[in-house]
Design an enzyme around this catalytic site. Structure first.
Site, PDB file in Angstrom:
ATOM      1  N   LEU A  54      57.890 -26.377 -47.088  1.00 29.82           N
ATOM      2  CA  LEU A  54      57.952 -25.040 -47.700  1.00 29.82           C
ATOM      3  C   LEU A  54      59.404 -24.603 -47.907  1.00 29.82           C
ATOM      4  O   LEU A  54      59.748 -24.022 -48.940  1.00 29.82           O
ATOM      5  CB  LEU A  54      57.216 -24.026 -46.818  1.00 29.82           C
ATOM      6  N   LYS A 145      38.005  -9.767 -48.436  1.00 32.72           N
ATOM      7  CA  LYS A 145      36.991  -9.591 -47.383  1.00 32.72           C
ATOM      8  C   LYS A 145      36.459  -8.157 -47.431  1.00 32.72           C
ATOM      9  O   LYS A 145      37.158  -7.267 -47.929  1.00 32.72           O
ATOM     10  CB  LYS A 145      37.641  -9.850 -46.029  1.00 32.72           C
ATOM     11  N   SER A 147      36.548  -5.948 -45.395  1.00 32.74           N
ATOM     12  CA  SER A 147      37.519  -5.021 -44.783  1.00 32.74           C
ATOM     13  C   SER A 147      38.609  -4.598 -45.765  1.00 32.74           C
ATOM     14  O   SER A 147      39.284  -3.596 -45.552  1.00 32.74           O
ATOM     15  CB  SER A 147      38.194  -5.720 -43.595  1.00 32.74           C
ATOM     16  N   GLU A 172      46.543 -24.436 -40.361  1.00 35.45           N
ATOM     17  CA  GLU A 172      46.031 -23.321 -41.177  1.00 35.45           C
ATOM     18  C   GLU A 172      47.219 -22.602 -41.797  1.00 35.45           C
ATOM     19  O   GLU A 172      48.138 -22.177 -41.089  1.00 35.45           O
ATOM     20  CB  GLU A 172      45.220 -22.323 -40.331  1.00 35.45           C
ATOM     21  N   ALA A 184      47.704  -6.175 -43.691  1.00 35.27           N
ATOM     22  CA  ALA A 184      47.016  -6.999 -42.680  1.00 35.27           C
ATOM     23  C   ALA A 184      47.620  -6.794 -41.291  1.00 35.27           C
ATOM     24  O   ALA A 184      46.892  -6.712 -40.299  1.00 35.27           O
ATOM     25  CB  ALA A 184      47.081  -8.472 -43.074  1.00 35.27           C
ATOM     26  N   GLU A 187      46.607  -3.223 -40.064  1.00 35.55           N
ATOM     27  CA  GLU A 187      45.164  -3.160 -39.826  1.00 35.55           C
ATOM     28  C   GLU A 187      44.820  -3.932 -38.557  1.00 35.55           C
ATOM     29  O   GLU A 187      44.002  -3.505 -37.750  1.00 35.55           O
ATOM     30  CB  GLU A 187      44.424  -3.723 -41.045  1.00 35.55           C
TER      31      GLU A 187
HETATM   32  P1  0O2 Z   1      44.592 -15.151 -35.364  1.00 35.86           P
HETATM   33  O1  0O2 Z   1      45.204 -14.838 -34.064  1.00 35.86           O
HETATM   34  O2  0O2 Z   1      45.080 -14.227 -36.479  1.00 35.86           O
HETATM   35  O3  0O2 Z   1      44.679 -16.592 -35.755  1.00 35.86           O
HETATM   36  P2  0O2 Z   1      37.489 -18.594 -37.901  1.00 35.86           P
HETATM   37  O4  0O2 Z   1      37.580 -17.209 -37.304  1.00 35.86           O
HETATM   38  O5  0O2 Z   1      38.853 -19.191 -38.231  1.00 35.86           O
HETATM   39  O6  0O2 Z   1      36.656 -19.525 -37.102  1.00 35.86           O
HETATM   40  P3  0O2 Z   1      36.967 -18.339 -40.703  1.00 35.86           P
HETATM   41  O7  0O2 Z   1      35.958 -17.422 -41.354  1.00 35.86           O
HETATM   42  O8  0O2 Z   1      37.073 -19.716 -41.249  1.00 35.86           O
HETATM   43  O9  0O2 Z   1      36.629 -18.398 -39.193  1.00 35.86           O
HETATM   44  O10 0O2 Z   1      38.381 -17.689 -40.744  1.00 35.86           O
HETATM   45  P4  0O2 Z   1      39.008 -16.817 -41.876  1.00 35.86           P
HETATM   46  O11 0O2 Z   1      38.267 -15.543 -41.998  1.00 35.86           O
HETATM   47  O12 0O2 Z   1      39.230 -17.624 -43.110  1.00 35.86           O
HETATM   48  O13 0O2 Z   1      40.425 -16.522 -41.234  1.00 35.86           O
HETATM   49  C1  0O2 Z   1      40.544 -15.992 -39.983  1.00 35.86           C
HETATM   50  C2  0O2 Z   1      41.944 -15.393 -39.864  1.00 35.86           C
HETATM   51  O14 0O2 Z   1      42.219 -14.598 -41.036  1.00 35.86           O
HETATM   52  C3  0O2 Z   1      42.019 -14.428 -38.709  1.00 35.86           C
HETATM   53  O15 0O2 Z   1      42.450 -15.124 -37.590  1.00 35.86           O
HETATM   54  C4  0O2 Z   1      43.073 -13.426 -39.177  1.00 35.86           C
HETATM   55  O16 0O2 Z   1      44.377 -13.940 -38.976  1.00 35.86           O
HETATM   56  C5  0O2 Z   1      42.816 -13.358 -40.666  1.00 35.86           C
HETATM   57  N1  0O2 Z   1      41.838 -12.307 -41.017  1.00 35.86           N
HETATM   58  C6  0O2 Z   1      40.579 -12.494 -41.469  1.00 35.86           C
HETATM   59  N2  0O2 Z   1      39.982 -11.324 -41.734  1.00 35.86           N
HETATM   60  C7  0O2 Z   1      40.877 -10.352 -41.447  1.00 35.86           C
HETATM   61  C8  0O2 Z   1      40.854  -8.914 -41.543  1.00 35.86           C
HETATM   62  O17 0O2 Z   1      39.863  -8.275 -41.925  1.00 35.86           O
HETATM   63  N3  0O2 Z   1      41.993  -8.274 -41.156  1.00 35.86           N
HETATM   64  C9  0O2 Z   1      43.108  -8.916 -40.725  1.00 35.86           C
HETATM   65  N4  0O2 Z   1      44.176  -8.191 -40.390  1.00 35.86           N
HETATM   66  N5  0O2 Z   1      43.158 -10.278 -40.632  1.00 35.86           N
HETATM   67  C10 0O2 Z   1      42.064 -10.974 -40.979  1.00 35.86           C
HETATM   68  P5  0O2 Z   1      41.865 -14.773 -36.145  1.00 35.86           P
HETATM   69  O18 0O2 Z   1      40.867 -15.803 -35.802  1.00 35.86           O
HETATM   70  O19 0O2 Z   1      41.433 -13.340 -36.131  1.00 35.86           O
HETATM   71  O20 0O2 Z   1      43.052 -14.908 -35.163  1.00 35.86           O
END
Ligand code: 0O2
Length: 230
Positions: A54, A145, A147, A172, A184, A187
């Site tokens: 990157l 999303k 939210s 990721e 983000a 929030e």
């Molecule tokens: P952290 O500490 O931020 O890493 P998963 O939860 O990964 O098993 P999924 O659906 O594949 O499931 O994940 P997704 O929704 O693609 O991505 C999850 C991550 O996106 C979250 O990590 C957050 O960092 C971010 N995220 C998703 N939705 C929101 C939201 O509504 N608000 C905010 N601020 N961030 C969001 P984690 O797991 O929460 O932890």
């Protein structure tokens, strides 16, 4: 403190019962600890591989177009507590091997870009690397999303060249604009404070903020393109 000292410290602080139990317990713990260290090293190295690429892309843009598409790059390794918490939530075995097989977000990189077009340019360039395999991607910019959250998520399998072997690790990568990141981050802070109650009205307000921010992002993109055309 060296790794051996950390390990001895853990053992010394284990309850007397466990210590008296048998050498087997100590050996098992030692094995787990070393597995975990190896895993952390692999994921840390995978983060470095992606960050280096990157940074190269960003500096190439700077040389060719006198601008930097990347505003900031942050990275984190999921803590052992969060790994265990997520495995427990998914009812999966609590072992380094299970973490490796089942969790794709142990290594995480967050890239903040200046404009929406920069996000898609970076996604395209990451996809073009033939040694990176995109195993999952979600466009929460085109499909926000509920939210209001907007960001582009990619899981990329990255090769890490170790002294005697090549190993792959998933990373990721969350890519978003400065404006999306502003929303983000706030929030997240608001929602994840255990004492805070988020009413449906507050959720709706937060969503409205996200939408207003998205409009501003689009306006900034238009201004940028207009100036560039000139
Ligand atoms: P952290 O500490 O931020 O890493 P998963 O939860 O990964 O098993 P999924 O659906 O594949 O499931 O994940 P997704 O929704 O693609 O991505 C999850 C991550 O996106 C979250 O990590 C957050 O960092 C971010 N995220 C998703 N939705 C929101 C939201 O509504 N608000 C905010 N601020 N961030 C969001 P984690 O797991 O929460 O932890």
């Amino acid at each position: 403190m060296t790794e051996t000292e950390i390990f001895d410290d853990v053992i010394d602080n284990l309850p007397v019962l466990v210590k008296q139990d048998s050498e087997g317990v100590k050996e098992k713990l030692s094995e787990l600890f070393l597995d975990f260290l190896e895993l952390s090293h692999l994921y840390d190295s995978a983060i470095e591989v992606v960050k280096t690429y990157l940074n190269i892309l960003d500096s190439e843009f700077s040389v060719k177009f006198q601008r930097n598409p990347i505003h900031n790059i942050e990275s984190r390794l999921k803590s052992p507590q969060s790994i265990i918490g997520k495995l427990q939530k998914k009812d999966l075995p609590l072992t380094p091997d299970s973490a490796r097989k089942n969790l794709l977000d142990i290594a995480g990189i967050r890239v903040t870009c200046c404009y929406i077009s920069d996000i898609y340019a970076i996604v395209e360039m990451l996809g073009r690397r033939d040694d990176f395999t995109v195993i999952k991607q979600k466009d929460y910019i085109k499909n926000p999303k509920p939210s209001g959250y907007r960001s582009y998520h990619l899981i990329v399998n990255v090769p890490v060249y170790l002294s005697t072997k090549k190993q792959y690790a998933p990373v990721e990568i969350q890519i978003r604009t400065i404006a999306m990141d502003f929303w983000a981050s706030l929030e997240h802070q608001l929602k994840y404070k255990p004492s805070t109650v988020i009413t449906p009205e507050i959720s709706e307000e937060l969503k409205e903020c996200a939408e207003r921010i998205a409009e501003t992002d689009l306006q900034m993109q238009r201004i940028f393109m207009e100036i560039n055309d000139l």
